[in-house]
Scaffold this motif. Structure first.
Motif, PDB file in Angstrom:
ATOM      1  N   ARG A  27      14.416  41.022  -2.739  1.00 20.98           N
ATOM      2  CA  ARG A  27      14.626  40.600  -4.122  1.00 20.98           C
ATOM      3  C   ARG A  27      13.292  40.423  -4.838  1.00 20.98           C
ATOM      4  O   ARG A  27      12.384  39.786  -4.336  1.00 20.98           O
ATOM      5  CB  ARG A  27      15.393  39.297  -4.129  1.00 20.98           C
ATOM      6  CG  ARG A  27      15.913  38.910  -5.445  1.00 20.98           C
ATOM      7  CD  ARG A  27      16.772  37.699  -5.272  1.00 20.98           C
ATOM      8  NE  ARG A  27      17.429  37.375  -6.496  1.00 20.98           N
ATOM      9  CZ  ARG A  27      18.122  36.281  -6.659  1.00 20.98           C
ATOM     10  NH1 ARG A  27      18.239  35.423  -5.663  1.00 20.98           N
ATOM     11  NH2 ARG A  27      18.702  36.036  -7.792  1.00 20.98           N
TER      12      ARG A  27
ATOM     13  N   ASN B 224      11.714  33.690   5.237  1.00 19.74           N
ATOM     14  CA  ASN B 224      10.990  34.963   5.290  1.00 19.74           C
ATOM     15  C   ASN B 224       9.534  34.779   4.873  1.00 19.74           C
ATOM     16  O   ASN B 224       8.625  35.361   5.468  1.00 19.74           O
ATOM     17  CB  ASN B 224      11.649  36.010   4.404  1.00 19.74           C
ATOM     18  CG  ASN B 224      13.007  36.444   4.892  1.00 19.74           C
ATOM     19  OD1 ASN B 224      13.406  36.160   6.016  1.00 19.74           O
ATOM     20  ND2 ASN B 224      13.758  37.116   4.034  1.00 19.74           N
ATOM     21  N   TYR B 225       9.313  33.987   3.825  1.00 24.54           N
ATOM     22  CA  TYR B 225       7.962  33.733   3.330  1.00 24.54           C
ATOM     23  C   TYR B 225       7.103  33.107   4.433  1.00 24.54           C
ATOM     24  O   TYR B 225       6.001  33.568   4.710  1.00 24.54           O
ATOM     25  CB  TYR B 225       8.018  32.804   2.114  1.00 24.54           C
ATOM     26  CG  TYR B 225       6.667  32.255   1.728  1.00 24.54           C
ATOM     27  CD1 TYR B 225       5.772  33.037   1.002  1.00 24.54           C
ATOM     28  CD2 TYR B 225       6.278  30.975   2.103  1.00 24.54           C
ATOM     29  CE1 TYR B 225       4.521  32.546   0.665  1.00 24.54           C
ATOM     30  CE2 TYR B 225       5.039  30.475   1.769  1.00 24.54           C
ATOM     31  CZ  TYR B 225       4.160  31.260   1.050  1.00 24.54           C
ATOM     32  OH  TYR B 225       2.932  30.777   0.710  1.00 24.54           O
TER      33      TYR B 225
ATOM     34  N   GLU C 161      18.257  31.822  -1.078  1.00 28.05           N
ATOM     35  CA  GLU C 161      17.022  31.068  -1.325  1.00 28.05           C
ATOM     36  C   GLU C 161      16.442  30.501  -0.038  1.00 28.05           C
ATOM     37  O   GLU C 161      15.228  30.561   0.182  1.00 28.05           O
ATOM     38  CB  GLU C 161      17.266  29.955  -2.348  1.00 28.05           C
ATOM     39  CG  GLU C 161      17.525  30.475  -3.750  1.00 28.05           C
ATOM     40  CD  GLU C 161      16.453  31.435  -4.259  1.00 28.05           C
ATOM     41  OE1 GLU C 161      15.243  31.140  -4.121  1.00 28.05           O
ATOM     42  OE2 GLU C 161      16.809  32.506  -4.786  1.00 28.05           O
TER      43      GLU C 161
ATOM     44  N   ALA D 146      17.773  38.646   0.078  1.00 23.20           N
ATOM     45  CA  ALA D 146      16.776  37.691   0.555  1.00 23.20           C
ATOM     46  C   ALA D 146      15.474  38.391   0.945  1.00 23.20           C
ATOM     47  O   ALA D 146      14.392  37.858   0.739  1.00 23.20           O
ATOM     48  CB  ALA D 146      17.317  36.915   1.751  1.00 23.20           C
ATOM     49  N   LYS D 147      15.589  39.580   1.466  1.00 22.43           N
ATOM     50  CA  LYS D 147      14.411  40.295   1.963  1.00 22.43           C
ATOM     51  C   LYS D 147      13.641  41.023   0.864  1.00 22.43           C
ATOM     52  O   LYS D 147      12.423  41.000   0.849  1.00 22.43           O
ATOM     53  CB  LYS D 147      14.841  41.294   3.033  1.00 22.43           C
ATOM     54  CG  LYS D 147      13.692  41.943   3.744  1.00 22.43           C
ATOM     55  CD  LYS D 147      14.157  42.757   4.922  1.00 22.43           C
ATOM     56  CE  LYS D 147      12.969  43.336   5.663  1.00 22.43           C
ATOM     57  NZ  LYS D 147      13.374  44.094   6.835  1.00 22.43           N
TER      58      LYS D 147
ATOM     59  N   GLN E 230      16.899  31.718   2.987  1.00 18.41           N
ATOM     60  CA  GLN E 230      16.393  32.846   3.772  1.00 18.41           C
ATOM     61  C   GLN E 230      15.092  33.382   3.187  1.00 18.41           C
ATOM     62  O   GLN E 230      14.190  33.766   3.932  1.00 18.41           O
ATOM     63  CB  GLN E 230      17.435  33.953   3.874  1.00 18.41           C
ATOM     64  CG  GLN E 230      17.048  35.060   4.826  1.00 18.41           C
ATOM     65  CD  GLN E 230      16.813  34.565   6.244  1.00 18.41           C
ATOM     66  OE1 GLN E 230      17.678  33.913   6.825  1.00 18.41           O
ATOM     67  NE2 GLN E 230      15.650  34.845   6.808  1.00 18.41           N
ATOM     68  N   LYS E 231      14.975  33.411   1.871  1.00 19.11           N
ATOM     69  CA  LYS E 231      13.731  33.858   1.247  1.00 19.11           C
ATOM     70  C   LYS E 231      12.573  32.947   1.659  1.00 19.11           C
ATOM     71  O   LYS E 231      11.477  33.420   1.959  1.00 19.11           O
ATOM     72  CB  LYS E 231      13.864  33.867  -0.274  1.00 19.11           C
ATOM     73  CG  LYS E 231      14.623  35.058  -0.805  1.00 19.11           C
ATOM     74  CD  LYS E 231      14.882  34.971  -2.278  1.00 19.11           C
ATOM     75  CE  LYS E 231      13.629  34.924  -3.086  1.00 19.11           C
ATOM     76  NZ  LYS E 231      13.879  34.905  -4.536  1.00 19.11           N
ATOM     77  N   GLU E 232      12.824  31.647   1.679  1.00 17.22           N
ATOM     78  CA  GLU E 232      11.799  30.688   2.092  1.00 17.22           C
ATOM     79  C   GLU E 232      11.417  30.911   3.561  1.00 17.22           C
ATOM     80  O   GLU E 232      10.239  30.910   3.912  1.00 17.22           O
ATOM     81  CB  GLU E 232      12.321  29.261   1.883  1.00 17.22           C
ATOM     82  CG  GLU E 232      11.327  28.185   2.215  1.00 17.22           C
ATOM     83  CD  GLU E 232      10.219  28.017   1.197  1.00 17.22           C
ATOM     84  OE1 GLU E 232       9.255  27.287   1.496  1.00 17.22           O
ATOM     85  OE2 GLU E 232      10.296  28.597   0.101  1.00 17.22           O
TER      86      GLU E 232
END
Length: 85
Positions: A28, A75-76, A69, A25-26, A71-73
């Motif tokens: 990728r 993080n963004y 996905e 997630a961090k 977590q990626k959001e």
């Protein structure tokens, strides 16, 4: 704990798999880079993450893909608003 590989050591396969999800997630990238599996290290007796070998079955599950996905959001947006308030 320290390994001759200088990699982060995890006490269990489960702990390493959770770290793998977090790292996906961090870090990728669009090319799918970054760590994709875990392994037990005979040098230190702990688990590590690696970008070599087959992709972990854990990362292929629909539930984990969704977690990554989400977590990626998160993080963004965290990065976007960092220091703005």
């Amino acid at each position: 704990m320290k390994c001759v590989s200088n990699k982060v050591c995890y006490h269990s396969k489960g702990e390493a798999e959770e770290a793998l999800i977090h790292l996906q997630a961090k870090y990728r990238t669009a090319s799918g880079g970054g760590p994709t599996s875990t392994y037990w290290c005979p040098d230190c007796g702990y688990y590590h993450t690696t970008s070599k070998g087959e992709k972990s079955a854990t990362l292929q599950s629909a539930e984990v893909k969704k977690r990554i996905e989400v977590q990626k959001e998160a993080n963004y947006w965290e990065e976007k608003f960092k220091g703005k308030f």
